[in-house]
Write a protein that holds these residues in place. Structure first.
Motif, PDB file in Angstrom:
ATOM      1  N   GLN A  88       0.829  -1.200   0.000  1.00 57.96           N
ATOM      2  CA  GLN A  88       0.000   0.000   0.000  1.00 57.96           C
ATOM      3  C   GLN A  88       0.867   1.255   0.000  1.00 57.96           C
ATOM      4  O   GLN A  88       0.338   2.361  -0.140  1.00 57.96           O
ATOM      5  CB  GLN A  88      -0.906   0.006   1.231  1.00 57.96           C
ATOM      6  N   TYR A 159      -5.706 -10.579  -6.673  1.00 60.38           N
ATOM      7  CA  TYR A 159      -6.671 -11.627  -6.332  1.00 60.38           C
ATOM      8  C   TYR A 159      -6.227 -12.981  -6.863  1.00 60.38           C
ATOM      9  O   TYR A 159      -6.438 -14.011  -6.205  1.00 60.38           O
ATOM     10  CB  TYR A 159      -8.057 -11.260  -6.856  1.00 60.38           C
ATOM     11  N   THR A 173       0.166  -2.973   8.639  1.00 58.36           N
ATOM     12  CA  THR A 173      -1.083  -2.438   8.113  1.00 58.36           C
ATOM     13  C   THR A 173      -2.069  -2.199   9.242  1.00 58.36           C
ATOM     14  O   THR A 173      -2.098  -2.932  10.237  1.00 58.36           O
ATOM     15  CB  THR A 173      -1.711  -3.380   7.080  1.00 58.36           C
ATOM     16  N   GLY A 175      -5.407  -2.321   8.895  1.00 55.46           N
ATOM     17  CA  GLY A 175      -6.633  -3.083   8.742  1.00 55.46           C
ATOM     18  C   GLY A 175      -7.862  -2.216   8.596  1.00 55.46           C
ATOM     19  O   GLY A 175      -8.994  -2.678   8.794  1.00 55.46           O
ATOM     20  N   GLN A 176      -7.684  -0.945   8.215  1.00 51.53           N
ATOM     21  CA  GLN A 176      -8.798  -0.015   8.116  1.00 51.53           C
ATOM     22  C   GLN A 176      -9.084   0.445   6.694  1.00 51.53           C
ATOM     23  O   GLN A 176     -10.075   1.124   6.458  1.00 51.53           O
ATOM     24  CB  GLN A 176      -8.529   1.219   8.999  1.00 51.53           C
ATOM     25  N   TYR A 178      -9.857  -0.481   2.823  1.00 53.05           N
ATOM     26  CA  TYR A 178     -10.291  -1.534   1.894  1.00 53.05           C
ATOM     27  C   TYR A 178      -9.952  -1.129   0.459  1.00 53.05           C
ATOM     28  O   TYR A 178      -9.828   0.057   0.172  1.00 53.05           O
ATOM     29  CB  TYR A 178     -11.804  -1.766   2.052  1.00 53.05           C
ATOM     30  N   PRO A 179      -9.716  -2.090  -0.428  1.00 50.07           N
ATOM     31  CA  PRO A 179      -9.966  -3.532  -0.284  1.00 50.07           C
ATOM     32  C   PRO A 179      -8.870  -4.324   0.417  1.00 50.07           C
ATOM     33  O   PRO A 179      -9.056  -5.504   0.699  1.00 50.07           O
ATOM     34  CB  PRO A 179     -10.108  -3.989  -1.732  1.00 50.07           C
ATOM     35  N   ALA A 181      -7.845  -4.464   3.381  1.00 51.05           N
ATOM     36  CA  ALA A 181      -8.210  -5.022   4.685  1.00 51.05           C
ATOM     37  C   ALA A 181      -8.921  -6.362   4.560  1.00 51.05           C
ATOM     38  O   ALA A 181      -8.963  -7.139   5.525  1.00 51.05           O
ATOM     39  CB  ALA A 181      -9.089  -4.026   5.443  1.00 51.05           C
ATOM     40  N   ALA A 182      -9.479  -6.647   3.402  1.00 49.74           N
ATOM     41  CA  ALA A 182     -10.186  -7.914   3.203  1.00 49.74           C
ATOM     42  C   ALA A 182      -9.299  -9.003   2.623  1.00 49.74           C
ATOM     43  O   ALA A 182      -9.762 -10.138   2.441  1.00 49.74           O
ATOM     44  CB  ALA A 182     -11.394  -7.696   2.286  1.00 49.74           C
ATOM     45  N   GLN A 185      -9.196 -12.304   4.496  1.00 44.90           N
ATOM     46  CA  GLN A 185     -10.371 -13.154   4.306  1.00 44.90           C
ATOM     47  C   GLN A 185     -10.278 -13.910   2.986  1.00 44.90           C
ATOM     48  O   GLN A 185     -10.613 -15.103   2.914  1.00 44.90           O
ATOM     49  CB  GLN A 185     -11.634 -12.305   4.347  1.00 44.90           C
ATOM     50  N   ASP A 186      -9.823 -13.214   1.938  1.00 43.17           N
ATOM     51  CA  ASP A 186      -9.680 -13.866   0.642  1.00 43.17           C
ATOM     52  C   ASP A 186      -8.649 -14.993   0.707  1.00 43.17           C
ATOM     53  O   ASP A 186      -8.857 -16.073   0.143  1.00 43.17           O
ATOM     54  CB  ASP A 186      -9.253 -12.841  -0.417  1.00 43.17           C
TER      55      ASP A 186
END
Length: 231
Positions: A88, A159, A173, A175-176, A178-179, A181-182, A185-186
């Protein structure tokens, strides 16, 4: 051997002297995000935005990679499978530390972008309103960074990498945002083990299999040592 995908944020560059969004007294603390990091802010006051990124570019040019950047480059070099670094950050410290093929999902301070034709070129040290595009001559030059409300770069590639990861790590990071932060989960959905390395636990720490806290310059090299020792 499993593929490793690593997401890095501002915390990995903090020890190189580059502040995070939340650092008191830093560049970000002196400006509202909506004024300097949105398309609307640039439309309102391009001079302010260019001045802000000129200062960030100057600051980044003097920064040096720290042990965390160098450790990830060592992991890329010595791990027998693919190691993908997604960042990022808009600095070039991963590359300065020896990393290859870094995916800068938020662009880079070193780049300029023409808002009229989409041409990209190396940014000069100082940019100003009306700076012309070398390709189409339109006075529409802007920093090649992704602002809030814009689509990050390389998302399809990212992805694809997450879908094939055996191990996913998030380093420095919040964690605030997106994308990104997700991504944990992916990665978990694809069957990857997950680890967070951060100065302190983030809002998403509960979603990781392993959480290691402390300065990036200490915890990242130690994590890399552990991985390589297990080969």
């Amino acid at each position: 051997m499993q593929k490793i995908v690593i997401l890095t944020g501002a915390g990995i560059s903090a020890e190189s002297g580059l502040g995070t969004f939340r650092d008191a007294g830093g560049l970000w603390a002196r400006h509202a995000i909506e004024d300097v990091a949105t398309p609307e802010g640039f439309a309102r006051d391009p001079g302010l935005v260019h001045g802000f990124y000129n200062a960030r570019r100057k600051q980044a040019a003097t920064a040096q990679p720290n042990p965390a950047h160098k450790a990830l480059a060592r992991l890329q070099r010595d791990w027998p499978a693919e190691v993908v670094i997604v960042t990022q950050n808009v600095d070039g410290l991963h590359e300065a530390g020896g990393a290859r093929g870094v995916l800068h999902m938020h662009g880079t301070l070193a780049g300029a972008l023409c808002a009229a034709c989409g041409h990209r070129w190396p940014a000069p040290d100082e940019m100003a309103p009306g700076h012309p595009c070398p390709a189409c001559d339109a006075p529409e030059a802007r920093p090649d960074v992704v602002w809030f409300g814009e689509m990050p770069y390389f998302m399809d590639d990212i992805y694809d990498h997450l879908a094939g990861a055996g191990l996913f790590a998030a380093i420095g990071t919040s964690g605030q945002v997106y994308p990104a932060a997700a991504f944990v989960q992916d990665a978990r959905a694809a069957g990857a083990r997950t680890v967070e390395l951060n100065l302190e636990p983030s809002e998403l720490s509960h979603g990781f299999d392993d959480v290691r806290t402390g300065p990036a310059g200490r915890v990242v090299p130690a994590w890399v040592d552990d991985l390589l020792a297990g080969l």
